[in-house]
Design a protein around this motif. Structure first.
Motif, PDB file in Angstrom:
ATOM      1  N   ALA A  39      -3.432  -6.218  -5.246  1.00 34.55           N
ATOM      2  CA  ALA A  39      -4.848  -6.669  -5.537  1.00 34.55           C
ATOM      3  C   ALA A  39      -4.955  -8.070  -5.054  1.00 34.55           C
ATOM      4  O   ALA A  39      -6.067  -8.489  -4.613  1.00 34.55           O
ATOM      5  CB  ALA A  39      -5.129  -6.367  -6.761  1.00 34.55           C
ATOM      6  N   VAL A  99      -8.551  -1.479  -5.592  1.00 33.42           N
ATOM      7  CA  VAL A  99      -7.161  -1.224  -5.955  1.00 33.42           C
ATOM      8  C   VAL A  99      -7.020  -1.391  -7.326  1.00 33.42           C
ATOM      9  O   VAL A  99      -6.159  -0.346  -8.071  1.00 33.42           O
ATOM     10  CB  VAL A  99      -6.354  -2.344  -5.225  1.00 33.42           C
ATOM     11  CG1 VAL A  99      -4.949  -2.484  -5.907  1.00 33.42           C
ATOM     12  CG2 VAL A  99      -6.373  -2.069  -3.575  1.00 33.42           C
ATOM     13  N   TRP A 140       0.682  -2.946  -8.222  1.00 31.96           N
ATOM     14  CA  TRP A 140      -0.658  -2.793  -8.049  1.00 31.96           C
ATOM     15  C   TRP A 140      -1.434  -4.233  -7.942  1.00 31.96           C
ATOM     16  O   TRP A 140      -2.375  -4.338  -7.268  1.00 31.96           O
ATOM     17  CB  TRP A 140      -1.103  -1.967  -9.199  1.00 31.96           C
ATOM     18  CG  TRP A 140      -1.194  -0.494  -8.979  1.00 31.96           C
ATOM     19  CD1 TRP A 140      -0.206   0.416  -9.649  1.00 31.96           C
ATOM     20  CD2 TRP A 140      -1.908   0.207  -8.217  1.00 31.96           C
ATOM     21  NE1 TRP A 140      -0.384   1.617  -9.410  1.00 31.96           N
ATOM     22  CE2 TRP A 140      -1.360   1.740  -8.190  1.00 31.96           C
ATOM     23  CE3 TRP A 140      -2.876   0.408  -7.098  1.00 31.96           C
ATOM     24  CZ2 TRP A 140      -1.666   3.005  -7.473  1.00 31.96           C
ATOM     25  CZ3 TRP A 140      -3.105   1.254  -6.648  1.00 31.96           C
ATOM     26  CH2 TRP A 140      -2.620   2.697  -6.586  1.00 31.96           C
ATOM     27  N   LYS A 161      -8.016   2.069  -8.906  1.00 32.34           N
ATOM     28  CA  LYS A 161      -7.104   3.151  -8.659  1.00 32.34           C
ATOM     29  C   LYS A 161      -6.017   2.835  -9.934  1.00 32.34           C
ATOM     30  O   LYS A 161      -5.143   3.938 -10.132  1.00 32.34           O
ATOM     31  CB  LYS A 161      -6.407   3.194  -7.175  1.00 32.34           C
ATOM     32  CG  LYS A 161      -7.402   3.638  -6.286  1.00 32.34           C
ATOM     33  CD  LYS A 161      -6.794   3.409  -4.944  1.00 32.34           C
ATOM     34  CE  LYS A 161      -7.794   4.239  -3.922  1.00 32.34           C
ATOM     35  NZ  LYS A 161      -7.309   4.081  -2.424  1.00 32.34           N
ATOM     36  N   GLU A 185      -5.319  -8.572  -1.241  1.00 34.61           N
ATOM     37  CA  GLU A 185      -6.608  -7.627  -0.752  1.00 34.61           C
ATOM     38  C   GLU A 185      -7.668  -8.573  -0.781  1.00 34.61           C
ATOM     39  O   GLU A 185      -7.835  -9.621  -1.646  1.00 34.61           O
ATOM     40  CB  GLU A 185      -6.882  -6.177  -1.106  1.00 34.61           C
ATOM     41  CG  GLU A 185      -5.716  -5.403  -0.999  1.00 34.61           C
ATOM     42  CD  GLU A 185      -5.872  -4.694   0.353  1.00 34.61           C
ATOM     43  OE1 GLU A 185      -6.748  -4.838   1.143  1.00 34.61           O
ATOM     44  OE2 GLU A 185      -4.942  -4.049   0.771  1.00 34.61           O
ATOM     45  N   ASN A 212     -11.820  -4.656  -1.560  1.00 35.56           N
ATOM     46  CA  ASN A 212     -10.398  -3.756  -1.733  1.00 35.56           C
ATOM     47  C   ASN A 212      -9.887  -4.175  -2.783  1.00 35.56           C
ATOM     48  O   ASN A 212      -9.284  -3.025  -3.502  1.00 35.56           O
ATOM     49  CB  ASN A 212      -9.848  -3.960  -0.409  1.00 35.56           C
ATOM     50  CG  ASN A 212     -10.355  -3.579   0.989  1.00 35.56           C
ATOM     51  OD1 ASN A 212     -11.190  -2.716   0.959  1.00 35.56           O
ATOM     52  ND2 ASN A 212      -9.885  -4.210   1.889  1.00 35.56           N
ATOM     53  N   SER A 249       0.845  -1.343  -0.032  1.00 34.86           N
ATOM     54  CA  SER A 249      -0.124  -0.104  -0.067  1.00 34.86           C
ATOM     55  C   SER A 249       0.662   1.242   0.012  1.00 34.86           C
ATOM     56  O   SER A 249       0.672   2.339  -0.568  1.00 34.86           O
ATOM     57  CB  SER A 249      -0.871   0.065   1.193  1.00 34.86           C
ATOM     58  OG  SER A 249      -0.012  -0.103   2.325  1.00 34.86           O
TER      59      SER A 249
END
Length: 933
Positions: free
Chosen positions: A433, A444, A429, A447, A436, A440, A416
């Motif tokens: 992912a 992610v 990223w 984003k 998570e 979440n 993170s």
């Protein structure tokens, strides 16, 4: 003796006698003589008025010496070595009495300089040649030291006990030591012992006795007793004292441990091995060059690195360390120098070096990674990486290395933070992912798309995430949005890359994702006229890589666009047959016949699938529907007949054939009708059907062949002969008919007529290798090999590329010549299965098991439909293979379903075996296989 007549004398006279010599003639030139010119030919060289030259010898000197004078001169000549000069010879040369003046010295100096220069020119070449000759000589005749260098290295592994147990080596030149003889001991007389050792407590020996000679050093004064005798006790004490002195020389006075360390000694031997085998002069030159480079440009790091590595190669590791550290002091900002210094230093020192490097270059990723690698504990590695990330927070490589050392919870926290520092790193990223939760992970990935809108792997990962949580309807929507978004951001849509993503998705188990990718990308950028061809290539590529679901999706999409294309339906059906299930195959075939009802192959594939599954009524239903769509189709009629006959429904098969003869009276239908009656042993009914068929189809050779074979079975040879003859007149190009007639004549014992039949056949069908092969075998069966050999040579001239003839010629040769013949056959017919099978049998006859198995595999790779090769291989494995190998051959044969081969067809086409399956035919053929000898 009478005088010869004048005529005879004139006849023997030479024609050139009395004739003047031709111009330029030299007497005796044929015997090696050469022409010369004398002063009398050109006149005197001097004028008469010239002043005389003192350099010429006086006229008296020109006078030839007498024999006595010559002998006297020889006696006066001094041939002593002290009188020899390298330049002048014995006694001086012609110019020995002349003075050696300045001109002579100058000339000698010039000649010497010329010789020296020429020698320098050739020096490099000469030294190189001598070096090569010496190396070649050393390779051919190495020194004993070189021969045993590897054994010296192995001495490291010798244990201390083994070292102690090594026996002493004697003097090889001493014959007594090489061939030791047993020592001879002569016992002393009892009188000597009683005189010298009179009492039990005596401890001395009389020095004048014979025992004294056995004790060296007995004359030492300290060894004598007051009475003059030797004291045995003192001799023993002296021996012990001498032993203690020797032991103290090799022992430590404090600990008592031996100073000689055998393991350390062996380690020293290992260190004596030269690490560099090059020329010492080259090393010196390299050192000088590198020193010049360092002094010229001390801020050039490669010069320091090269210098250190040169010292390392030559075994001077400490010099290398000193050099590289000096280079680091000169170039504090060179990470290459610091890394090289850390490599050369021992681990503890390397840590200090890397720590110093990190202080000078805190932004070097490689130095921090090296620092972490030098640490042995995971905790210390983590501490190093976190320290590094404080200095270089935007290094993706450091974040990845740090995350790999953490547990999942800490890794998620680190990731993170990592995506905040490196927002364009897609790998970070995606890793976040994966760690998570579902909700979440979606956030992610959203984003990630905002930060990196040009990467397709984020979209694919999102699709896989939705599929993993059962949201299959979202997968296609995400892939469609991905293509739209990427195109809007200027990313080129590459079909090959997207197909690779689809294949990887299928291999990772995301079937819906791979289907969605294929559906979205398959029509992208393809012109309508190229669609079918391109899609078929895509499907073949997917099948080659094992992505069958992708290929299935391609075929489904193609069939929605080209629903009436029979070729696409067939390809899709073969895919389901080879890599799908029976239900998927039957479902596809049902759709296929609905769109292509006139395609007989699709109907037959569906019926066969039902029949192999044991559902005979369903197969009949499919064939009945096929009849409705193709009322006069010969293939469907015959498939229905085969279905009924294989299931012992002979009456239904007869009725079907009767209907077929009424609606579609083709030659094959008539032949199958007669064959069914023949198989059921209704010979008369079969003959009637054949008579009826031949009236309509007289040019169909199989009808004539069946008629002749039925007459042979009924023992009516003359009628069989008439049937074959009639068939040949109607079908002169049918080779099997000629062969049947020839064999019938051979069975009747009419060898000459069999030959004439084959001769007529060759006239009607020139350059036919089958007819030549039969003619050769007729002679072999008759025991006339001497006729067969020239015949096969003539046959090979007429048919040079015939694999049948070359295979036969190999085994017609004697055993020593077979290998050479097989080489010739392979040159002519490299890829002919019959030649490869013959070579396999040749290896079998020579008991070369491995090679024979390899050549059987090569044969069947080229032609899997050759039943003879399967039978020979199976027989070979029965004799030389394991049960697993036999089972493998049988399974591969059943999968190939062979139909050809001389021995195979003799079993499969025998009317008695008309119901045999492939496995039964294989077993029956294997029993008939002859073992090659």
């Amino acid at each position: 003796m009478t005088t010869p007549p004048a005529a005879l004398v004139n006849k023997n006279k030479k024609h050139f006698l009395g004739v003047p010599a031709p111009l330029g003639y030299v007497a005796g030139v044929g015997r090696g003589a050469t022409g010369f010119t004398t002063r009398s030919d050109i006149g005197p060289a001097r004028d008469a008025n010239d002043v005389s030259d003192d350099r010429h010898a006086p006229p008296a000197a020109k006078r030839p010496k007498k024999k006595e004078e010559e002998e006297e001169d020889k006696d006066d000549e001094d041939l002593n070595d002290s009188n020899y000069d390298e330049f002048s010879g014995y006694g001086g040369s012609l110019f020995a009495k002349d003075p050696y003046d300045k001109d002579d010295a100058e000339a000698d100096a010039i000649y010497e300089s010329i010789d020296k220069r020429m020698d320098e020119k050739r020096k490099e070449y000469r030294e190189k040649r001598l070096k090569l000759e010496l190396e070649r000589y050393r390779q051919e005749r190495p020194k004993i030291q070189q021969q045993f260098s590897d054994l010296k290295r192995d001495l490291v592994n010798v244990s201390e006990d083994e070292w102690r147990s090594v026996p002493d080596v004697g003097d090889a030149r001493n014959r007594k030591q090489r061939n030791p003889r047993a020592e001879k001991f002569t016992p002393l007389p009892d009188s000597v012992l009683s005189r010298n050792l009179g009492g039990d407590t005596s401890s001395s020996i009389d020095p004048n006795s014979g025992l004294a000679s056995m004790m060296p050093g007995v004359s030492t004064p300290g060894m004598l007793t007051p009475t003059g005798d030797m004291d045995l006790r003192k001799i023993g004490q002296a021996r012990n004292t001498l032993m203690n002195v020797k032991l103290s020389q090799v022992s430590d006075s404090v600990t008592g441990q031996t100073v000689v360390d055998p393991k350390g000694y062996l380690t020293d031997l290992q260190s004596m091995i030269p690490t560099y085998g090059g020329d010492i002069n080259d090393i010196k030159k390299a050192r000088l060059l590198l020193k010049s480079v360092r002094e010229t440009n001390p801020n050039h790091p490669p010069a320091w690195i090269a210098s250190a590595r040169l010292e390392e190669v030559t075994g001077k590791i400490q010099a290398a360390r000193n050099l590289i550290m000096k280079g680091c002091e000169t170039n504090l900002q060179s990470e290459d120098l610091w890394l090289e210094a850390a490599r050369l230093q021992p681990p503890d020192t390397a840590k200090a070096v890397i720590a110093q490097a990190a202080r000078h270059i805190p932004t070097s990723v490689r130095i921090w990674i090296k620092a972490a690698d030098l640490e042995t504990e995971i905790k210390a590695k983590r501490r190093v990486y976190r320290k590094a990330l404080e200095h270089i927070p935007n290094s993706v490589r450091l974040w990845k290395a740090a995350v790999e050392l953490e547990n999942p919870d800490d890794a998620r926290i680190l990731l993170s933070r990592a995506v905040e520092c490196c927002p364009t790193a897609v790998e970070l990223w995606l890793a976040l992912a994966k760690l998570e939760t579902y909700d979440n992970a979606r956030k992610v990935l959203n984003k990630a798309r905002e930060n990196v809108p040009t990467d397709k792997s984020i979209w694919v990962t999102a699709a896989k995430l939705e599929e993993a949580h059962g949201n299959h309807h979202m997968v296609e929507r995400i892939i469609d949005r991905a293509l739209t978004s990427l195109s809007a951001n200027g990313v080129e849509i590459n079909r090959e890359h997207w197909f690779k993503e689809a294949i990887e998705s299928e291999k990772s188990g995301h079937i819906h994702c791979c289907r969605a990718i294929v559906k979205s990308i398959i029509a992208y950028g393809i012109e309508p006229e190229d669609q079918k061809h391109t899609w078929m290539e895509d499907a073949e590529n997917c099948i080659t890589q094992g992505a069958y679901e992708c290929a299935r999706t391609v075929y489904n999409h193609a069939l929605t666009t080209f629903a009436s294309k029979k070729s696409i339906w067939l390809r899709a059906a073969y895919l389901e047959k080879n890599h799908g299930t029976r239900d998927s195959l039957e479902g596809l075939l049902q759709r296929a016949v609905a769109h292509c009802p006139k395609s007989e192959v699709l109907w037959l594939m569906g019926a066969k699938s039902k029949w192999l599954a044991g559902d005979v009524p369903a197969a009949r239903g499919i064939l009945s529907l096929a009849f409705q769509a193709n009322p006069n189709s010969e293939e469907i009629w015959l498939a229905a007949v085969k279905l009924e006959s294989e299931n012992n429904e002979y009456e239904r098969a007869r009725r079907l054939l009767a209907k077929a003869r009424g609606s579609a009276p083709t030659p094959r239908v008539m032949m199958k009708s007669a064959k069914l009656e023949w198989a059921l042993n209704n010979l008369d009914a079969a003959l009637n059907l054949l008579d009826e068929a031949l009236k309509v189809f007289p040019d169909f050779p199989k009808l004539w062949m069946m008629m002749g074979q039925i007459y042979e079975q009924k023992q009516e040879v003359s009628k069989a002969f008439d049937a074959y003859n009639s068939g040949i007149k109607k079908c002169p190009n049918s080779i099997p008919l000629w062969l049947l007639l020839s064999r019938l004549e051979e069975k009747r014992g009419l060898l000459t007529k069999a030959r004439s039949v084959l001769e007529r056949a060759r006239l009607k069908n020139p350059k036919n290798d089958i007819l030549w092969l039969e003619a050769i075998r007729v002679e072999i069966r008759a025991g006339m090999k001497d006729i067969a050999m020239p015949m096969i040579a003539k046959a090979l001239q007429e048919c040079p590329d015939s694999g049948y003839l070359w295979a036969e010629s190999i085994f017609l040769e004697n055993r020593p010549q077979r290998k050479a013949k097989s080489v010739d056959a392979l040159k002519k017919c490299e890829h002919d299965p019959h030649v490869l099978l013959a070579v396999s049998k040749l290896f079998w006859s020579e008991r070369k098991i491995t090679k024979c198995r390899e050549w059987f595999q090569r044969t069947l790779k080229i032609e899997p439909d050759l039943g003879d090769a399967w039978a020979y291989w199976y027989r070979f494995e029965q004799l030389h293979g394991t049960p697993e190998q036999q089972a493998e051959v049988k399974q591969r044969c059943l999968a190939a379903e062979p139909h050809h081969g001389e021995l195979w067809c003799s079993i499969s086409k025998n009317i008695k075996n008309w119901c045999y399956s492939t496995e039964q035919i294989l077993l029956a053929t294997t029993k008939e296989v002859p073992i090659p000898v």
